[in-house]
Design an enzyme around this catalytic site. Structure first.
Site, PDB file in Angstrom:
ATOM      1  N   ASP A  35       0.972  -1.215  -0.079  1.00 22.77           N
ATOM      2  CA  ASP A  35      -0.070   0.105  -0.044  1.00 22.77           C
ATOM      3  C   ASP A  35       0.905   1.225  -0.038  1.00 22.77           C
ATOM      4  OD1 ASP A  35      -2.074  -1.644   0.164  1.00 22.77           O
ATOM      5  OD2 ASP A  35      -2.445  -0.990   2.337  1.00 22.77           O
ATOM      6  N   GLU A 119     -11.306   3.624  18.117  1.00 20.69           N
ATOM      7  CA  GLU A 119     -11.495   1.989  17.800  1.00 20.69           C
ATOM      8  C   GLU A 119     -10.362   1.526  16.921  1.00 20.69           C
ATOM      9  OE1 GLU A 119     -15.520   3.026  16.757  1.00 20.69           O
ATOM     10  OE2 GLU A 119     -15.005   2.993  14.612  1.00 20.69           O
ATOM     11  N   ASP A 123      -7.859  -3.671   9.226  1.00 22.26           N
ATOM     12  CA  ASP A 123      -7.566  -3.820   7.581  1.00 22.26           C
ATOM     13  C   ASP A 123      -8.105  -5.008   7.068  1.00 22.26           C
ATOM     14  OD1 ASP A 123      -5.954  -2.962   5.770  1.00 22.26           O
ATOM     15  OD2 ASP A 123      -3.987  -3.739   6.857  1.00 22.26           O
ATOM     16  N   LYS A 296     -13.274   9.165  16.320  1.00 24.13           N
ATOM     17  CA  LYS A 296     -14.461   9.928  16.012  1.00 24.13           C
ATOM     18  C   LYS A 296     -15.170  10.753  16.780  1.00 24.13           C
ATOM     19  CE  LYS A 296     -15.358   5.856  12.896  1.00 24.13           C
ATOM     20  NZ  LYS A 296     -16.016   4.445  12.897  1.00 24.13           N
ATOM     21  N   LYS A 320      -2.686   6.319  11.549  1.00 21.47           N
ATOM     22  CA  LYS A 320      -1.854   5.127  10.966  1.00 21.47           C
ATOM     23  C   LYS A 320      -0.736   4.645  11.960  1.00 21.47           C
ATOM     24  CE  LYS A 320      -3.085   3.845   7.097  1.00 21.47           C
ATOM     25  NZ  LYS A 320      -3.437   4.138   5.870  1.00 21.47           N
ATOM     26  N   CYS A 414      29.145 -25.292   4.805  1.00 19.46           N
ATOM     27  CA  CYS A 414      28.497 -24.467   5.632  1.00 19.46           C
ATOM     28  C   CYS A 414      29.500 -23.229   5.905  1.00 19.46           C
ATOM     29  CB  CYS A 414      28.896 -25.364   7.285  1.00 19.46           C
ATOM     30  SG  CYS A 414      28.122 -24.143   8.571  1.00 19.46           S
ATOM     31  N   CYS A 432      23.927 -28.038   8.403  1.00 25.63           N
ATOM     32  CA  CYS A 432      25.274 -28.157   8.405  1.00 25.63           C
ATOM     33  C   CYS A 432      25.624 -29.509   9.220  1.00 25.63           C
ATOM     34  CB  CYS A 432      26.034 -26.984   9.072  1.00 25.63           C
ATOM     35  SG  CYS A 432      27.729 -27.467   9.678  1.00 25.63           S
TER      36      CYS A 432
END
Ligand code: 9MJ
Length: 676
Positions: A35, A119, A123, A296, A320, A414, A432
């Protein structure tokens, strides 16, 4: 002034890029970039268009907000638009938001007492549920806010969406809005199953929720583990709701709608920030993804006064969290060796700020995952850092793959100790083979070496071993035998007395048995029982170190896999070195005669299982006896078992043998068989 050609070109390329990602997101449900990156592309385009307004075209992605409904689902007009939220990313921006609210409401004292409903910002995918006389009549996606898609058929399959409201007093027409999401446990389980079945996996839970809601076949939606919380109301006709947001949500809850239990009413910016912090701390334990919190204004009267700008309310804002997924470039891949020898590929990255910290390494889990994701050096990848979980490479942005990339292969040796790396068929993990010799595995190997059933060195505890390994004071088990009394007594927290005790116990351990010594070496798959079988069969160490795989499988209980492990171990020169050093420092045992396994003994070709307590003989002794006479001893009863040797307190093996009609012997009967 006309726009420079460069800006025109950039605008065109940004539009192409954004259209491409819109299509992937909205139509294919298969996102390719995080995003944060999408937002950056959009912002860059908006900025350029603001600078050169003459270049704005009606088909620019900036002219359309939100998703394009797909052709396949019916469209739905939202009578009240479904709003989106403005974002703030910092304290300062939150203060600014609050200041605007206070100003618009004409507060004179700075509105410190203003109440906000706070709140988590879920997502998932926004959903609108329309209840007519308490019955669910329509469910729709948000779409572009004005036009969504009819997904009633799918919503009906989600258990937390009531088909009928409980109680009474609800308006005749009630539209509630909320978020459909896929809890993390369900998401992981779903992907695991999909991976096992070779099916497509979801990139993240949000995509999973959005994709699941937009299925044409509700049977598919029903198979997805989805949940839903409601967080607001839309259309209300023929009824009244309370005057505060928090009260409305409580009311919805009483009608059987699911609401988020983390809701709080807080006061002023201070209250908001406190809430942000406490949810941030809890984030990892919520069991579902959130990408911030929402505040809110709680009073609906005030909400009405504040109104809207464009598509977002002035009375609400999303605060955010820092993005958990970002893009960066893989500059290298290294393999880390864990304490058990497992090799983990780790991507070295161009540093990127993600999940609140700068990340320059991310795990690729194991070599299979690396190949499945097809990560190459030079690739642009999505990196995810969720909470305190170690950052991981989620996927490659194939579109951004440069011409020249380098593929990554499992190293043959290794990276820590240069021993060979092995990987079993069908196992994701490569290891290994260095064991004790490998510094990465040293502490674990040493703990095993000194343990009670191995060399039995009392007083050399885990903490002390870790210190010694850390300081490079003990690099292999032989060096344990070089520790001195003075050196130990000087160590912190180690008194003279305990130093002396430890030295004594190291000394005492020198006199051991071949079986214990073999077990102590920590050869993979060679447990106590196998070590005993090897010791009894060969009688001395050189015979074992020289034995071929073909020789080794003749040992009762040793199969081809174990034989291979033993051979691999003794093929490493440094392992033989350590053994020599140990013997030079005084570790010794009594050799025994090699076992004379009767080629055609009375038990040749017969398979035994031993269970319960035998009178006057340990199970190991009985086992040696059977093996000496050519028989094989295995751990569990099957159709192939010839005899069950059962002593007292025999349990499930006895019943299994009875069930399979395997002949059951007590010790006397076994000995009697040998008489014949
Ligand atoms: C989410 N996504 O959790 C709103 N949201 O309110 C919450 N979204 C919202 N509220 C009005 N908790 C528009 C969107």
């Amino acid at each position: 002034m006309a726009a420079p050609a460069e800006s025109r070109k950039r605008i065109e390329s940004l539009r192409d890029e954004i259209r491409y990602h819109n299509h992937r997101y909205h139509t294919l449900d298969d996102i390719e970039i995080p995003d944060a990156e999408y937002d950056r592309l959009m912002r860059e385009l908006q900025d350029l268009e603001r600078e050169y307004p003459e270049l704005v075209t009606p088909d620019s992605p900036t002219q359309r907000v939100g998703g394009e409904p797909s052709d396949a689902l019916q469209t739905v007009e939202h009578r009240l638009p479904m709003l989106s939220l403005d974002n703030v990313f910092s304290e300062d921006e939150l203060h600014e938001f609050h200041r605007r609210v206070a100003e618009k409401l004409e507060f004179e004292d700075g509105a410190q007492d203003l109440q906000y409903a706070a709140e988590p910002k879920l997502d998932g995918a926004a959903i609108s549920l329309l209840y007519q006389d308490g019955v669910l009549v329509r469910a729709a996606t948000r779409g572009d806010g004005t036009t969504g898609e009819d997904i009633t058929h799918n919503a009906r399959t989600i258990e937390s969406i009531p088909l009928r409201l409980l109680g009474d007093g609800y308006p005749n027409m009630l539209e509630v809005r909320g978020e459909v999401f896929m809890p993390l446990a369900g998401f992981e389980a779903y992907n695991k199953k999909a991976r096992a079945g070779g099916e497509k996996t979801f990139v993240n839970p949000r995509n999973a929720a959005a994709g699941s809601l937009r299925q044409l076949d509700p049977k598919l939606t029903a198979e997805r583990p989805l949940d839903m919380y409601v967080y607001s109301v839309g259309l209300v006709e023929g009824g009244e709701l309370p005057g505060r947001h928090s009260e409305i949500i409580e009311q919805l809850r009483s009608w059987g709608l699911k609401t988020c239990p983390e809701r709080r009413v807080v006061t002023g910016v201070e209250g908001c920030l406190g809430y942000y912090e406490s949810i941030g701390k809890k984030r990892g334990e919520l069991g579902y993804d959130i990408d911030g919190v929402v505040y809110k204004v709680d009073s609906l009267a005030m909400q009405r006064e504040l109104g809207f700008v464009a598509r977002a309310p002035r009375w609400a804002v999303a605060h955010k969290f820092p993005a958990q997924e970002e893009l960066t470039v893989v500059v290298g891949v290294e393999f880390q060796v864990g304490r058990t020898g497992a090799l983990t590929p780790v991507a070295r990255l161009e540093p990127v700020f993600v999940g609140g910290v700068t990340v320059s390494n991310a795990t690729l889990h194991n070599i299979d995952e690396l190949h499945r994701k097809d990560v190459r050096i030079g690739d642009t990848v999505i990196v995810r850092r969720a909470g305190d979980v170690i950052p991981e490479v989620v996927s490659v942005v194939k579109r951004r793959r440069p011409k020249k990339t380098r593929r990554v292969h499992l190293p043959e040796r290794c990276p820590v100790c240069d021993s060979h790396v092995t990987r079993e068929e069908g196992e994701a993990v490569a290891r290994c083979t260095g064991g004790l010799y490998c510094k990465a595995q040293r502490a674990e190997a040493l703990k095993h070496f000194v343990s009670r059933r191995a060399m039995d060195i009392e007083g050399l505890g885990a903490k002390l071993i870790e210190q010694f390994v850390e300081e490079d004071r003990i690099k292999n088990p032989a060096e344990i035998y070089e520790l001195t009394n003075e050196e130990l007594a000087e160590r912190e927290r180690m008194g003279e007395k305990s130093a002396e005790n430890l030295i004594n116990s190291i000394e005492a351990s020198k006199s051991t048995s071949l079986a214990r010594f073999l077990f102590a070496l920590g050869i993979r798959e060679v447990g106590e029982a196998t070590a005993q079988s090897l010791a009894a069969y060969f009688g001395n160490l050189p015979a074992i170190t020289r034995a071929s795989v073909d020789d080794l499988v003749k040992v009762p209980d040793v199969g081809p896999v174990v034989a291979r492990r033993i051979r691999d171990f003794f093929d490493e020169e440094h392992n033989l070195d350590v053994i020599r050093q140990l013997q030079d420092l005084g570790v010794h045992w009594q050799d025994t005669d090699p076992m004379q396994v009767a080629e055609d003994g009375p038990f040749t070709g017969k398979t035994f299982v031993i269970t319960g307590t035998l009178p006057g003989m340990t199970r190991d002794e009985a086992k040696a006896l059977i093996q000496k006479e050519g028989g094989k001893v295995t751990g569990s009863v099957s159709k192939k078992t010839s005899y069950l040797l059962a002593g007292e307190k025999a349990g499930s093996k006895l019943s299994k043998a009875q069930q399979l009609e395997v002949e059951i012997l007590d010790l006397d009967a076994l000995l009697a068989l040998l008489q014949h």
